[in-house]
Design a protein around this motif. Sequence first.
Motif, mmCIF file in Angstrom:
data_model
loop_
_atom_site.group_PDB
_atom_site.id
_atom_site.type_symbol
_atom_site.label_atom_id
_atom_site.label_comp_id
_atom_site.label_asym_id
_atom_site.label_seq_id
_atom_site.Cartn_x
_atom_site.Cartn_y
_atom_site.Cartn_z
ATOM 1 N N PRO A 118 3.544 1.413 -7.971
ATOM 2 C CA PRO A 118 2.745 2.370 -7.130
ATOM 3 C C PRO A 118 1.860 1.686 -6.074
ATOM 4 O O PRO A 118 1.654 0.611 -6.348
ATOM 5 N N GLY A 119 1.524 2.380 -4.888
ATOM 6 C CA GLY A 119 0.707 1.606 -3.881
ATOM 7 C C GLY A 119 -0.742 1.959 -4.227
ATOM 8 O O GLY A 119 -1.523 1.116 -3.910
ATOM 9 N N GLN A 120 -1.095 3.205 -4.726
ATOM 10 C CA GLN A 120 -2.572 3.443 -4.907
ATOM 11 C C GLN A 120 -3.229 2.578 -5.994
ATOM 12 O O GLN A 120 -2.639 2.624 -7.154
ATOM 13 N N VAL A 155 10.703 -4.748 9.223
ATOM 14 C CA VAL A 155 11.951 -4.215 8.417
ATOM 15 C C VAL A 155 11.562 -2.509 8.530
ATOM 16 O O VAL A 155 10.549 -2.271 8.482
ATOM 17 N N ASP A 156 12.543 -1.871 8.882
ATOM 18 C CA ASP A 156 12.718 -0.395 8.326
ATOM 19 C C ASP A 156 13.184 -0.110 7.175
ATOM 20 O O ASP A 156 14.202 -0.463 6.697
ATOM 21 N N ALA A 157 12.316 0.480 6.137
ATOM 22 C CA ALA A 157 12.572 0.612 4.780
ATOM 23 C C ALA A 157 13.861 1.648 4.738
ATOM 24 O O ALA A 157 14.749 1.497 3.683
ATOM 25 N N ASP A 215 8.020 0.802 14.510
ATOM 26 C CA ASP A 215 8.421 1.662 15.733
ATOM 27 C C ASP A 215 7.215 2.524 15.885
ATOM 28 O O ASP A 215 6.899 3.158 16.953
ATOM 29 N N ALA A 218 4.094 2.400 2.332
ATOM 30 C CA ALA A 218 4.642 1.309 3.000
ATOM 31 C C ALA A 218 6.064 1.362 3.100
ATOM 32 O O ALA A 218 6.705 0.866 3.665
ATOM 33 N N PRO A 253 0.885 -1.470 -0.003
ATOM 34 C CA PRO A 253 0.261 -0.048 -0.063
ATOM 35 C C PRO A 253 0.966 1.227 0.120
ATOM 36 O O PRO A 253 1.950 1.441 0.366
ATOM 37 N N LYS A 260 2.607 11.859 3.447
ATOM 38 C CA LYS A 260 4.105 11.984 2.942
ATOM 39 C C LYS A 260 4.044 13.079 1.790
ATOM 40 O O LYS A 260 2.778 12.918 1.083
ATOM 41 N N SER A 309 5.205 12.827 -1.495
ATOM 42 C CA SER A 309 5.329 12.421 -2.923
ATOM 43 C C SER A 309 4.503 10.930 -2.837
ATOM 44 O O SER A 309 4.748 10.144 -1.955
ATOM 45 N N THR A 360 6.691 -2.731 7.920
ATOM 46 C CA THR A 360 7.276 -1.460 8.107
ATOM 47 C C THR A 360 6.694 -0.498 9.357
ATOM 48 O O THR A 360 5.447 -0.892 9.701
ATOM 49 N N ARG A 361 7.196 0.343 10.037
ATOM 50 C CA ARG A 361 6.663 1.226 10.888
ATOM 51 C C ARG A 361 6.129 0.714 12.002
ATOM 52 O O ARG A 361 5.263 1.139 12.556
ATOM 53 N N LYS A 398 8.023 1.359 -0.300
ATOM 54 C CA LYS A 398 8.577 0.570 -1.370
ATOM 55 C C LYS A 398 9.727 1.669 -2.251
ATOM 56 O O LYS A 398 10.772 1.123 -2.541
ATOM 57 N N THR A 399 9.382 2.852 -2.372
ATOM 58 C CA THR A 399 10.227 3.469 -3.072
ATOM 59 C C THR A 399 11.639 3.584 -1.977
ATOM 60 O O THR A 399 12.762 3.781 -2.516
ATOM 61 N N THR A 400 11.394 4.042 -0.770
ATOM 62 C CA THR A 400 12.391 4.025 0.266
ATOM 63 C C THR A 400 13.260 2.816 0.408
ATOM 64 O O THR A 400 14.639 2.929 0.289
HETATM 65 N N1 LIG Z 1 9.049 5.725 11.081
HETATM 66 C C1 LIG Z 1 9.441 4.751 10.060
HETATM 67 N N2 LIG Z 1 9.230 5.416 8.724
HETATM 68 C C2 LIG Z 1 9.484 4.535 7.762
HETATM 69 C C3 LIG Z 1 9.757 3.203 8.023
HETATM 70 N N3 LIG Z 1 10.000 2.687 6.902
HETATM 71 C C4 LIG Z 1 9.835 3.683 5.758
HETATM 72 N N4 LIG Z 1 9.524 4.810 6.417
HETATM 73 C C5 LIG Z 1 9.100 6.161 5.939
HETATM 74 O O1 LIG Z 1 7.924 5.970 5.271
HETATM 75 C C6 LIG Z 1 7.648 6.693 3.918
HETATM 76 C C7 LIG Z 1 7.536 5.718 3.118
HETATM 77 O O2 LIG Z 1 7.172 6.434 1.984
HETATM 78 P P1 LIG Z 1 7.611 5.595 0.533
HETATM 79 O O3 LIG Z 1 8.910 4.865 0.349
HETATM 80 O O4 LIG Z 1 7.493 7.076 -0.704
HETATM 81 O O5 LIG Z 1 6.489 4.809 0.330
HETATM 82 P P2 LIG Z 1 5.875 4.120 -0.836
HETATM 83 O O6 LIG Z 1 5.460 2.690 -0.484
HETATM 84 O O7 LIG Z 1 6.635 4.313 -2.130
HETATM 85 O O8 LIG Z 1 4.510 4.930 -1.498
HETATM 86 P P3 LIG Z 1 3.623 5.084 -2.722
HETATM 87 O O9 LIG Z 1 4.715 5.226 -3.827
HETATM 88 O O10 LIG Z 1 2.695 6.313 -2.553
HETATM 89 O O11 LIG Z 1 3.047 3.905 -2.910
HETATM 90 C C8 LIG Z 1 8.966 7.643 3.760
HETATM 91 O O12 LIG Z 1 8.875 8.848 4.566
HETATM 92 C C9 LIG Z 1 10.033 6.566 4.828
HETATM 93 O O13 LIG Z 1 11.305 7.166 5.312
HETATM 94 C C10 LIG Z 1 9.881 2.472 9.366
HETATM 95 O O14 LIG Z 1 10.099 1.469 9.620
HETATM 96 N N5 LIG Z 1 9.532 3.414 10.345
#
Ligand SMILES: Nc1nc2c(ncn2[C@@H]2O[C@H](COP(=O)(O)OP(=O)(O)OP(=O)(O)O)[C@@H](O)[C@H]2O)c(=O)[nH]1
Length: 181
Positions: free
Chosen positions: A71-73, A155-157, A129, A16, A13, A45, A47, A126-127, A18-20
């Motif tokens: 993409p998540g959306q 996991v922390d991305a 924390d 979550a 989603p 967030k 973007s 993720t998240r 993915k990009t990070t």
């Molecule tokens: N606190 C915290 N933040 C996290 C963690 N993992 C990722 N993040 C943050 O969560 C956000 C994830 O954003 P994206 O990586 O853009 O997410 P995405 O899944 O690509 O989202 P879409 O492209 O919109 O589908 C970023 O701001 C990361 O820094 C985690 O484990 N803990």
Amino acid sequence: MSADHYKVLFTGPAGAGKTTAIRTISDHLPMMTDVAATDETRDRKPSTTVAMDYGVIRLGRDEVVHLYGTPGQDRFDFMWEILQEGALGLLVLVDNARPDPVGDLTRFLDAYDAFIAATGVAVGITRTDVSAHPPRQDYVDLLARRGLRCPVFSVDARDPRDVSLLLQSLLYCLDPEASPA
Ligand SMILES: Nc1nc2c(ncn2[C@@H]2O[C@H](COP(=O)(O)OP(=O)(O)OP(=O)(O)O)[C@@H](O)[C@H]2O)c(=O)[nH]1
Ligand SMILES: [Mg+2]
């Protein structure tokens, strides 16, 4: 020496990570298609991905893994099928701080049902924390109910060790003969 090339796909989603995750482990600056979020994701967030992410990581001497992210959306879900082409396996990232993350995982397992049956899946939570609930066991139970035995990690991305452990566990699970790099 020529390397073996693999493709893996990150999905899950919006927000979550993915990009990070791809940016965190990619050896080169990844290709991203993020644009400023104008919808409900904007509160969380700045973007969101509208087409795909792409990065690459070399594991050991002779394995190159091409990392694709969806993409998540839902409104960009036409990309989900396109990006599956030729992928060896799927990494689903779920955001534990969303209202119903186990429901989110269900939705993505449904969307990729046939692909997962033909390949393999690993799940990164993720998240944790931000929200420790639901516990990891809830995801394990869901996967077991669906007959899926696969790696599930918190996991922390943003942490390269976490993301590469998840990736390597997927590769190992697809091919237990392979030596982890
Ligand atoms: N606190 C915290 N933040 C996290 C963690 N993992 C990722 N993040 C943050 O969560 C956000 C994830 O954003 P994206 O990586 O853009 O997410 P995405 O899944 O690509 O989202 P879409 O492209 O919109 O589908 C970023 O701001 C990361 O820094 C985690 O484990 N803990
Ligand atoms: Mg993204």
